[in-house]
Design a protein around this motif. Structure first.
Motif, PDB file in Angstrom:
ATOM      1  N   TYR A   1      33.487  62.120  47.812  1.00 54.74           N
ATOM      2  CA  TYR A   1      33.484  63.225  48.766  1.00 54.74           C
ATOM      3  C   TYR A   1      34.912  63.632  49.112  1.00 54.74           C
ATOM      4  O   TYR A   1      35.810  62.801  49.174  1.00 54.74           O
ATOM      5  N   LYS A   2      35.041  64.911  49.338  1.00 54.00           N
ATOM      6  CA  LYS A   2      36.301  65.413  49.874  1.00 54.00           C
ATOM      7  C   LYS A   2      36.126  65.440  51.387  1.00 54.00           C
ATOM      8  O   LYS A   2      35.098  65.909  51.886  1.00 54.00           O
ATOM      9  N   ILE A   3      37.087  64.918  52.122  1.00 54.92           N
ATOM     10  CA  ILE A   3      36.939  64.942  53.580  1.00 54.92           C
ATOM     11  C   ILE A   3      38.122  65.643  54.239  1.00 54.92           C
ATOM     12  O   ILE A   3      39.243  65.638  53.727  1.00 54.92           O
ATOM     13  N   GLU A   4      37.789  66.258  55.366  1.00 56.62           N
ATOM     14  CA  GLU A   4      38.829  66.839  56.209  1.00 56.62           C
ATOM     15  C   GLU A   4      38.734  66.176  57.568  1.00 56.62           C
ATOM     16  O   GLU A   4      37.649  66.108  58.146  1.00 56.62           O
TER      17      GLU A   4
ATOM     18  N   GLY B   1      46.480  64.903  64.404  1.00 55.84           N
ATOM     19  CA  GLY B   1      46.932  65.616  63.226  1.00 55.84           C
ATOM     20  C   GLY B   1      45.783  65.842  62.281  1.00 55.84           C
ATOM     21  O   GLY B   1      44.694  65.297  62.459  1.00 55.84           O
ATOM     22  N   THR B   2      46.037  66.675  61.295  1.00 58.69           N
ATOM     23  CA  THR B   2      44.984  66.944  60.329  1.00 58.69           C
ATOM     24  C   THR B   2      45.277  66.201  59.033  1.00 58.69           C
ATOM     25  O   THR B   2      46.436  65.972  58.682  1.00 58.69           O
ATOM     26  N   MET B   3      44.213  65.834  58.360  1.00 61.69           N
ATOM     27  CA  MET B   3      44.358  65.133  57.082  1.00 61.69           C
ATOM     28  C   MET B   3      43.289  65.614  56.119  1.00 61.69           C
ATOM     29  O   MET B   3      42.181  65.963  56.536  1.00 61.69           O
ATOM     30  N   GLU B   4      43.640  65.608  54.868  1.00 65.26           N
ATOM     31  CA  GLU B   4      42.675  65.922  53.828  1.00 65.26           C
ATOM     32  C   GLU B   4      42.677  64.789  52.826  1.00 65.26           C
ATOM     33  O   GLU B   4      43.740  64.223  52.544  1.00 65.26           O
ATOM     34  N   GLY B   5      41.516  64.465  52.318  1.00 66.88           N
ATOM     35  CA  GLY B   5      41.513  63.383  51.350  1.00 66.88           C
ATOM     36  C   GLY B   5      40.172  63.177  50.688  1.00 66.88           C
ATOM     37  O   GLY B   5      39.314  64.050  50.702  1.00 66.88           O
ATOM     38  N   MET B   6      40.051  62.019  50.107  1.00 62.48           N
ATOM     39  CA  MET B   6      38.853  61.675  49.353  1.00 62.48           C
ATOM     40  C   MET B   6      38.270  60.394  49.921  1.00 62.48           C
ATOM     41  O   MET B   6      38.982  59.518  50.371  1.00 62.48           O
TER      42      MET B   6
END
Lengths: 150, 292, 802, 164
Positions: A46-49, A59-64
């Motif tokens: 899954y891709k997660i935000e 803060g914001t993060m994007e990842g897997m």
């Protein structure tokens, strides 16, 4: 920065139910602190935000996030990786479920690895914050189980 | 190191601040800013709106209320430092305050700000925890309070509701005649976060018996804790007994570890500092008898 | 060799420092104070990984933001400029201002964003997406040296930039003949000078005049040359404004990568562009860390404590790129035996790359770690023989009558009286009382120790370490210059040709010129020329300005005086020898009425050419370019070289105590003796000495660029990198001695570094003396409280078991 | 955001983003560049200014927060162009600086001390300047400057003591 995470949680539910919920992206999305979205990109991938917020820090993060090495209903590996305004983060944990005295015991153990800004300016409280976030996850997860049971 | 953009609004009262917080979950209160501003500059904190409470004058006070001293949330730390009332009636806070940052940060930093940010090593939090202060806040439901036993829950994390604005802290004043205090801290430089700190307040009766002892330790775990050493109350001048009681009381605390101080260091030195704080408090209480 | 100190008019007198007036009112001219019309601002995107392949840099989101002018990544920059100069013969260790293809340390700059304000640039920098593929990394120096370590620069093939063993004298013979040997290892931790002003630079390109203007917070030799080289511009198209005040440097303000980056952007965008590092940029990616050095040492000595030979291996972890750092292993060769008569030395110098921030030149250029180790050796010898540590130093000192003294590595020390100064310090400190106080503290239950350290400050810096460590480099010229002009109305302007970072160069020049011309220094204006109006200079590195700029100013002033006297002689019709100079007035030795005043001569030189000697140039402008005294030679085939010309000496005595339960060391007494030859301005020398000690206290006790095992830099802010405040620096008592140098115009030597050279060694010595009763020794700096506290606790636990 | 600031006794109206620190506002909008950015997170003290009579870090204060306060910067200390205050002169006399970068903050911290305490001990001087990091001097000549200024200021208030 390496962070060791580990512990045991007990739930009043049957093991299949807990297993199912751990593997349910909708549940995970509700339980992962600050998770804004979780999009399937492949089998158990899954891709997660994230929009992380712990007290003043945020803060914001994007990842897997990926689930692997599954042995239903007792064992699973979770790998997370992401980056964002706070820096980079990586986590690799294995959890094991077993039944004991009518409860489900979830034992989890893993390591995290934090880099960039937060590692450079916030190392003093990183561990405590991580612990707190894990705690938040399980509080929410417990809530989900209760909700499902109700 | 420029903060991410945010809006700014001055709150007229604690209730107003709370209402503003309720409007926007990414709002954040700023008072003196001495903790928040570095976090903003490093972009660790990125609120959508800053709600400035520093000018709410009715939150800036130090009041003697007989069995407690009430300090308003926006009271500057320098006012506490210079207050003769605090020196006389709340000597533990008086001793601790000079360890908070340095003069220019105490000039802007507030008592409420320090409590709200809840750094594991913050001295004001430690005194509040040691004495069992009550924190007053305003949220959507109106005026409320919370004891420090429940308030501190993590490093820089508190149990304060999301829409709450801290209004003040009530520090209990002990009624005993002979009350002494001790405050000990280790850090690399006097203005830095403590590796470990300890605060103690002891009351002796006329026979030099310990009537009451309060001890708190900061910097050791995720937040300052009050430590129960009542087991050693009857042997308060016996070093080994006091040390043993302290060691036992802190055995369950998972110590912080960072590049400045190892977990072992913190755990070990916590016992020493706590012992010294108790010793000094008892000594001071004893001297009072002669002075009277 | 201790000639009686000369009498001076202004030199050595306690005069104010001319620069100070502007600083006390906030009117310094720092780079961040300079505003150019339409100036744009840079923010940086940095690597969070210690090693990673850069798959993709995507600035498209950032570029869409309002106020954003440009996003630059390494590939574009690398294609347009020359790699930055690399002092070592390691051509595959290429370095550019932004990472190219691969990130090599946490904090390395990956991309630069240009926007209308710094805040907007930072907003946009967050939107630059960089895709990384993490690679294996190595952070520890000894690990990086191993054959199978992940190479920081795969094209180079290994992490070794330098591995050279020098043998001076019969080391093996001396070791064999010595009845006693000891060995020890210790480590100098990674710290730096960390000025309160970060590095900053503004560049502006004038396409019509073809001039690149640069304002920078710079202290670097050959700065304009390097800009021109990297930018592929003729050097006369680069105008560096040297009247910018530098907010502290102590070596590190080299900023070439920052400058080339900004110059490229300014030229590309045709807008003035400025980069002022913020503290995070500076700490992690400013490439200004200092030496991080492991030492392994063997000492051969006899029963009386006379050291005959030494084997020293120094392995420096220089970080991800070569920078100036390998050479910081070279300068110590010029004082490899310290102030001691060690007959032979083997020195293995190893510089390795690792996935850490790049080093820059740091105060004393690598001598401080080495001195820490030499002084430890003296303590070890004394402890091994149960002798007094001061006595062992006395037995090994080079004696006053032995100067000039040639050390095994080929450098001749100019002058000194080491025992003399040590005796003065011992007397002032009252050593018996110091020991008594130590014993009293011990009786109180504290740990207490007395520390000693000598140090030599090689001064008058030249580049001799460059040809020594890199035989392809034949640079031996390392000049500095001064020009003096007397204008038509008779006032004096002296020009220096480098920047100033608080060393008081304007005062230095004014004082020296005033001394030579017998005119009050306050009347002399000193200007710092830009580089299109410049004479050669190698900047204030290597404690060289008193010697080199002072020397150049003196010679230029004497040329002026000579010219004015020649004019007077001609005009008065007498021989030059019959005239005397008195505060600018020239008069007959025998007939004082026969005279020309200063203004008379000025009038002749500027307006009355008919009264000038034939063929003499009109006007009153003289200049002097000075080469380093006794410098200018290449190393011999057996690696001997005259490194620096002059050697200052300092001796430290420290009494410290440690609360054993806490581990926090405290100063109880700090006394130093200082001898830098003739002092030109006592206030300046005092300040440099005290400041150097404060800096040394930081390196010894507080400061460290600490990395974790994952290659993360944990001390990116001032909350974790701890600089000493007024609380941490004790009152220091200073004893002075003047042993003039025979090589300089007034007998002066350098004075910028000795405090920093001696303090860490002395503090370590005191702490190890304090810990001796527990049977433990500390082998690394900084000696942080937790390290001491945990070591003491472990030793006590062991003791309790037995 | 429109903000009215009172700096060195004069009113200024500036239009600043809320996120702008008082330091950046002084330097960029008012061109008062004597306060310096050293760390921008409240540790070094190079940005010290006096707000409502007390030295504070101008990097830890938003410009919009300063509305209604009296701000004094180093530019407001010298009595006239070319003239120095007693304290500034004392810094020159002892050479209480090198590079001059921390100097304005240091002087303002000392200025506030001497206003409240005409006879400071060494410890009190150290405490007053302990929030201002100087990397050049080791503090010795700074402490000397403050002590000298205190002596001179006392002398000025009691002229009989300095008549000799």
């Amino acid at each position: 920065m390496k962070l060791d995470i580990g512990g045991e949680e007990r739930f009043d539910a049957n093991i299949e139910r807990v297993w199912e919920m751990v593997n349910d992206p909708a549940v995970l999305q509700r339980c992962i602190p600050g998770c804004k979205s979780m999009t399937e990109t492949g089998s158990d991938q899954y891709k997660i935000e994230l929009n992380l917020k712990v007290a003043s820090v945020g803060g914001t993060m994007e990842g897997m996030i990926g689930l692997s090495d599954k042995t239903p209903p007792s064992r699973c590996r979770i790998q997370v990786e992401g980056s964002g305004t706070l820096g980079t983060g990586k986590g690799d944990a294995v959890f094991e479920l077993r039944e004991e005295n009518g409860q489900v015991v979830m034992k989890y153990e893993g390591t995290g690895d934090v880099g960039g800004l937060v590692a450079g300016v916030g190392q003093r409280i990183l561990k405590g914050v991580a612990k707190h976030l894990v705690g938040k996850f399980f509080t929410a997860f417990r809530g989900e189980i209760q909700k499902a049971a109700a | 190191m420029k903060p991410a953009a945010f809006d700014y609004i001055r709150a007229k009262s604690a209730a107003h601040a709370s209402a503003l917080l309720a409007e926007d979950e990414n709002g954040r209160i700023i008072a003196g800013g001495q903790t928040l501003m570095p976090m903003l500059a490093m972009r660790l904190a990125r609120p959508s709106r800053l709600i400035d409470v520093a000018r709410i004058s009715e939150l800036s006070y130090i009041r003697d209320e007989k069995d407690k001293i009430s300090i308003g949330a926006t009271t500057r730390q320098v006012m506490v430092e210079k207050s003769t009332l605090i020196a006389k009636r709340l000597p533990l806070l008086h001793k601790a305050i000079e360890w908070v940052g340095h003069p220019p940060t105490r000039a802007r930093g507030t008592v409420g700000g320090s409590l709200a940010n809840s750094d594991p090593a913050a001295e004001i939090s430690l005194v509040a925890a040691t004495l069992g202060a009550t924190l007053r806040y305003v949220d959507e439901t109106g005026e409320n309070s919370i004891s420090t036993d429940e308030y501190f829950i993590g490093p820089m994390i508190t149990a304060l509701p999301a829409t709450a604005c801290l209004a003040g802290a009530d520090f209990p004043v002990w009624s005993e005649k002979r009350v002494g205090t001790g405050f000990e801290e280790v850090n690399a430089r006097s203005s830095d976060f403590a590796f470990v700190s300890a605060a103690a307040q002891a009351a002796l009766d006329a026979d030099d018996k310990c009537a009451r002892i309060a001890l708190g330790i900061g910097g050791l775990g995720d937040f300052p804790v009050r430590v129960d050493i009542d087991a050693a109350k009857d042997q308060i001048e016996k070093e080994s007994a006091v040390r043993e009681a302290i060691a036992e009381a802190i055995a369950d605390i998972e110590p912080l570890a960072d590049l400045h101080a190892t977990a072992e260091y913190r755990q070990r030195v916590a016992v020493t500092l706590a012992y010294r704080a108790v010793r000094n408090a008892v000594r001071e209480a004893k001297e009072l008898a002669y002075a009277n | 060799m201790s000639a009686a100190p000369r009498k001076f008019r202004y030199i050595s007198s306690d005069r104010r420092v001319l620069e100070d007036r502007r600083f006390v009112v906030g009117k310094g001219n720092f780079v961040a104070d300079i505003v150019r019309p339409n100036m744009k601002h840079v923010a940086l995107v940095f690597s969070p990984h210690p090693a990673a392949r850069i798959v993709k840099v995507d600035g498209s989101e950032a570029l869409k933001m309002p106020g954003v002018q440009y996003v630059l990544a390494g590939d574009e920059l690398a294609a347009a400029i020359q790699p930055m100069p690399n002092g070592m013969p390691t051509p595959e260790v290429k370095r550019y201002p932004l990472a190219v293809g691969q990130a090599r340390y946490v904090g390395e700059w990956i991309a630069a964003v240009v926007a209308d304000t710094r805040a907007l640039a930072e907003d946009a920098a967050e939107k630059v997406k960089v895709e990384y593929e993490p690679l294996p990394f190595v952070v520890d120096g000894k690990e990086a040296f191993k054959k199978d370590a992940p190479p920081v620069h795969p094209a180079h093939g290994s992490n070794i930039l330098l591995d050279k063993t020098f043998v001076w004298g019969d080391v093996e013979g001396d070791f064999a003949a010595s009845p006693r040997k000891i060995s020890f290892s210790q480590k100098w931790g990674r710290s730096s000078t960390v000025p309160i002003e970060t590095f900053g630079v503004i560049a502006e390109w004038d396409a019509w005049r073809e001039v690149l203007d640069v304002w920078a917070s710079i202290q670097m030799p050959k700065y304009a040359d390097q800009i021109a080289g990297s930018m592929r511009l003729p050097m006369n198209a680069v105008r560096v404004h040297q009247d910018v005040d530098v907010g502290g440097s102590y070596g590190v303000k080299r900023g070439i990568k920052q400058t080339v980056l900004v110059c490229y952007l300014a030229k590309k965008l045709n807008m003035p562009v400025r980069l002022i590092e913020d503290r995070l940029d500076n700490m992690r990616g400013g490439d200004a860390h200092g030496p991080e050095r492991n030492f392994d040492v063997e000492i051969a000595f006899d029963d009386s404590g006379i050291i005959r030979s030494m084997k020293m291996e120094a392995l420096d972890n220089v970080g991800a790129y070569a920078g100036r750092s390998p050479f910081q292993l070279g300068k110590p060769i010029g004082a490899i035996v310290g102030p001691y008569k060690i007959k032979s030395v083997q020195y293995r110098a190893i510089a390795v790359t690792s996935n850490k921030t790049v080093q820059e030149a740091v105060r004393a250029f690598g001598q401080s770690p080495t001195n820490y180790t030499i002084e430890r050796a003296l303590d070890e010898v004394a402890w091994a023989l149960n002798l007094d540590r001061l006595e062992v130093r006395r037995r090994n000192f080079i004696q006053p009558h032995e100067f000039p003294y040639l050390i095994p590595s080929g450098t001749t020390y100019d002058s000194g009286d080491y025992p003399g100064l040590v005796n003065k310090v011992a007397k002032h400190a009252d050593l018996d009382a110091v020991y008594a106080e130590r014993d009293r503290l011990r009786a109180e239950g504290l740990l207490a120790g007395v520390g000693f350290a000598s140090c030599l400050e090689p001064s008058g810096g030249n580049s001799a370490f460059e040809p020594l460590l890199n035989r392809q480099n034949k640079t031996t010229t390392w000049m500095d210059s001064c020009r003096i002009a007397v204008d038509a109305l008779g006032t004096i302007t002296a020009t220096m040709h480098t920047t100033s970072a608080g060393q008081g160069h304007e005062t230095l020049v004014a004082t020296v010129v005033g001394e030579a011309l017998e005119i009050a220094p306050e009347k002399i204006r000193v200007s710092r020329a830009h580089t299109l109006d410049v004479m050669p200079s190698n900047s204030p590195v290597g404690s060289r300005m008193a010697i080199m700029l002072g020397g150049a100013a003196f010679h230029a002033a004497n040329k002026l005086k000579h010219k004015m006297m020649t004019i007077a002689a001609h005009d008065l019709g007498v021989s030059l020898d019959d005239l005397v100079w008195n505060e600018g007035t020239v008069s007959g030795k025998k007939n004082p009425d026969q005279k020309l005043t200063w203004n008379d001569i000025v009038l002749i030189a500027h307006r009355h050419y008919y009264r000038m000697p034939e063929d003499m140039e009109p006007g009153l402008t003289t200049q002097h370019v000075m080469q380093v005294p006794n410098g200018g030679k290449l190393p011999t085939d057996d690696d001997r070289i005259q490194m620096y010309p002059c050697f200052s000496f300092e001796f430290h005595v420290v009494l410290m105590s440690i609360d054993p339960d806490i581990g926090k060391p405290e100063f109880r007494r700090y006394v130093i003796g200082h001898d830098c030859g003739t002092v030109i301005n006592p206030k300046i020398v005092h300040g440099m000495t005290m400041g150097g000690i404060a800096h040394g206290i930081g390196a010894a006790l507080l400061e460290e660029f600490a990395y974790d095992d994952q290659g993360q830099l944990l001390t990116q802010s001032f909350m974790d990198y701890l600089l000493p405040s007024a609380h941490e620096v004790p009152k220091i008592e200073a004893v002075h001695q003047v042993t003039p140098s025979p090589l300089t115009v007034f007998g002066q030597k350098g004075s910028g570094e000795s405090g920093y050279l001696g303090a860490p060694a002395a503090i370590s010595s005191a702490i190890n003396d304090a810990l001796r009763p527990l049977g433990i020794k500390m082998n690394s700096l900084p000696l942080k409280i937790t390290k001491l506290g945990d070591a003491i606790a472990a030793a006590r636990a062991k003791e309790a078991k037995q | 955001m429109r903000t009215e600031l009172k700096i060195n006794g004069k009113s200024h109206v500036v239009d600043v983003e809320p996120r702008k620190s008082l330091l950046d506002c002084l330097r960029e909008d008012l061109r008062l560049v004597g306060a310096h950015a050293g760390c921008e997170h409240g540790v070094c003290g190079a940005c010290t200014v006096i707000v409502d009579g007390t030295p504070v870090r101008s990097c830890l204060m938003l410009a919009v927060q300063a509305e209604g306060s009296e701000v004094v910067t180093i530019e407001g200390i010298a009595p006239a162009p070319g003239e120095l205050s007693i304290l500034q002169d004392a810094f020159c006399e002892t050479h209480g600086m090198q590079c001059g970068f921390c100097t304005p903050g240091m002087i303002l911290a000392a200025h506030a001390l001497l206003r409240d305490n005409q006879e400071p001990t060494r410890e009190e001087i150290v405490e007053a300047i302990s929030g201002n990091i100087c990397r050049c001097t080791g503090y010795d000549q700074i402490i000397e400057a403050v002590a000298l200024a205190a002596r001179r200021m006392r002398g000025r208030n009691a002229p009989d003591q300095v008549s000799a």
